[in-house]
Each structure stands twice: as structure tokens, then as C-alpha cells.
Enzyme design. Structure first.
Site, mmCIF file in Angstrom:
data_model
loop_
_atom_site.group_PDB
_atom_site.id
_atom_site.type_symbol
_atom_site.label_atom_id
_atom_site.label_comp_id
_atom_site.label_asym_id
_atom_site.label_seq_id
_atom_site.Cartn_x
_atom_site.Cartn_y
_atom_site.Cartn_z
ATOM 1 N N ASP A 66 -3.291 -26.626 -35.024
ATOM 2 C CA ASP A 66 -2.572 -25.512 -34.112
ATOM 3 C C ASP A 66 -1.896 -24.778 -35.068
ATOM 4 O O ASP A 66 -1.939 -24.273 -36.371
ATOM 5 C CB ASP A 66 -1.871 -26.076 -33.449
ATOM 6 C CG ASP A 66 -1.538 -25.784 -32.354
ATOM 7 O OD1 ASP A 66 -2.184 -25.057 -31.255
ATOM 8 O OD2 ASP A 66 -1.534 -26.600 -31.110
ATOM 9 N N HIS A 67 -1.297 -23.648 -33.848
ATOM 10 C CA HIS A 67 -0.547 -22.801 -35.006
ATOM 11 C C HIS A 67 0.287 -22.492 -36.494
ATOM 12 O O HIS A 67 0.547 -23.891 -36.077
ATOM 13 C CB HIS A 67 0.154 -22.330 -33.793
ATOM 14 C CG HIS A 67 1.300 -22.962 -33.628
ATOM 15 N ND1 HIS A 67 2.535 -22.968 -33.382
ATOM 16 C CD2 HIS A 67 1.399 -24.241 -32.281
ATOM 17 C CE1 HIS A 67 2.949 -23.414 -33.334
ATOM 18 N NE2 HIS A 67 2.367 -24.462 -32.300
ATOM 19 N N GLU A 68 -0.109 -21.920 -36.927
ATOM 20 C CA GLU A 68 0.688 -21.451 -37.759
ATOM 21 C C GLU A 68 0.231 -23.101 -39.476
ATOM 22 O O GLU A 68 1.966 -23.307 -39.739
ATOM 23 C CB GLU A 68 2.370 -21.904 -37.739
ATOM 24 C CG GLU A 68 2.698 -20.253 -36.727
ATOM 25 C CD GLU A 68 3.629 -20.543 -35.814
ATOM 26 O OE1 GLU A 68 4.635 -19.858 -36.844
ATOM 27 O OE2 GLU A 68 4.256 -20.755 -35.516
ATOM 28 N N ARG A 86 2.876 -25.227 -37.394
ATOM 29 C CA ARG A 86 3.639 -26.443 -38.625
ATOM 30 C C ARG A 86 3.251 -26.775 -39.178
ATOM 31 O O ARG A 86 3.963 -27.292 -39.854
ATOM 32 C CB ARG A 86 4.866 -25.710 -38.174
ATOM 33 C CG ARG A 86 5.234 -24.123 -37.635
ATOM 34 C CD ARG A 86 6.560 -23.783 -37.559
ATOM 35 N NE ARG A 86 6.640 -22.619 -36.688
ATOM 36 C CZ ARG A 86 7.664 -22.138 -36.418
ATOM 37 N NH1 ARG A 86 8.973 -23.007 -36.021
ATOM 38 N NH2 ARG A 86 7.302 -20.972 -35.537
#
Length: 148
Positions: A66-68, A86
Site C-alpha cells: 500500500d501507499h508509502e 507506510r
């Protein structure tokens, strides 16, 4: 560690060689993600916005980053494994088949998260953990077999 050794040998023998990043046509990789050289993203995998995947990594079939999220060099995420946003996956670490990693968790270098595990807290480097919730079951050193 074996992937890192082979990549080093190839780079030494072929110093001007470029190692392609390979992405299956059914994979979804955000235009805002970055994939390192020699990395492979398999069928139906997903790499989210602002994710960074290092060199010679494996994002296996139907895995989701997922994101980051950051995967350091030579790390791998197995089929159907999922991370929240993250997440940090350390150098040479592996997230095994069907595992789930909670948002914001750090997995240290040379660690393995076992199959179908749920990791909700940071995993120090050089450890093997599994279960739901995942618990550390032993230490792991560089050069130990991949999933032992």
C-alpha cells in the site's frame, strides 16, 4: 542473501549491464511509485502511491503493497501477502504467503514473517515471526536459508 550475492557477481562481471524492472501486464503500479532495477512485480500484484521498492525485490502474485510503503533491496513479499500503508520492509526480509502487515509497522533487515501471519507491531531485524498475532519464534542470520 543469495539474490544479493548473485546480483553482486553479475555487476562485477558486467559493470555496464542494466537490470530491467519487470511488471506483469495485470499488475497495478501507481504512477507515483518507484521500482528499483532487477525488481519483479508479478500477476495481479498492486503497488500503491508513493511506495518505494528497492533493487532486486520480488512482489509476488496478488501481493499488495500500500501507499508509502518501502521495501529495501532484495526483500520479497509472497503471493497474496498484504501491507497497510507506510510499512517498512527491511533489507533481505521476506513477508510470506498470505501474511498481513498493519499500517506503519517496521520489519527489520533479514527477518521473515511466516505464512498467514498478522503483524501488528514492529519486528526487529534478524528474527523469524509467525502466528496471529505474529510472535518472534527465533533469530535469523544473514545466509540462513530463506524460509528456515
Amino acid at each position: 542473501a543469495a539474490r544479493q550475492r548473485v546480483a553482486g557477481e553479475l555487476r562485477a562481471r558486467l559493470p555496464v549491464a542494466r537490470f530491467p524492472t519487470l511488471v506483469h501486464g495485470s499488475a497495478s503500479v501507481s504512477a507515483y511509485a518507484a521500482l528499483g532495477p532487477g525488481t519483479v512485480v508479478m500477476q495481479n500484484a498492486s503497488v500503491g502511491a508513493a511506495a518505494r521498492v528497492g533493487a532486486f525485490c520480488i512482489v509476488n502474485t496478488a501481493a499488495s503493497i500500500d501507499h508509502e510503503t518501502m521495501m529495501e533491496d532484495f526483500a520479497s513479499i509472497a503471493p497474496a501477502a498484504v501491507t497497510g500503508g507506510r510499512v517498512m520492509i527491511g533489507l533481505r526480509s521476506a513477508v510470506s504467503i498470505g501474511a498481513v502487515v498493519k499500517h506503519g509497522v517496521v520489519i527489520g533487515a533479514d527477518s521473515v514473517l511466516g505464512a498467514n501471519s498478522y503483524l501488528h507491531a514492529d519486528l526487529p531485524g534478524g528474527r523469524v515471526a509467525y502466528g496471529s498475532p505474529a510472535r518472534v519464534v527465533r533469530e535469523r542470520r544473514v545466509g540462513d536459508r530463506y524460509l528456515d
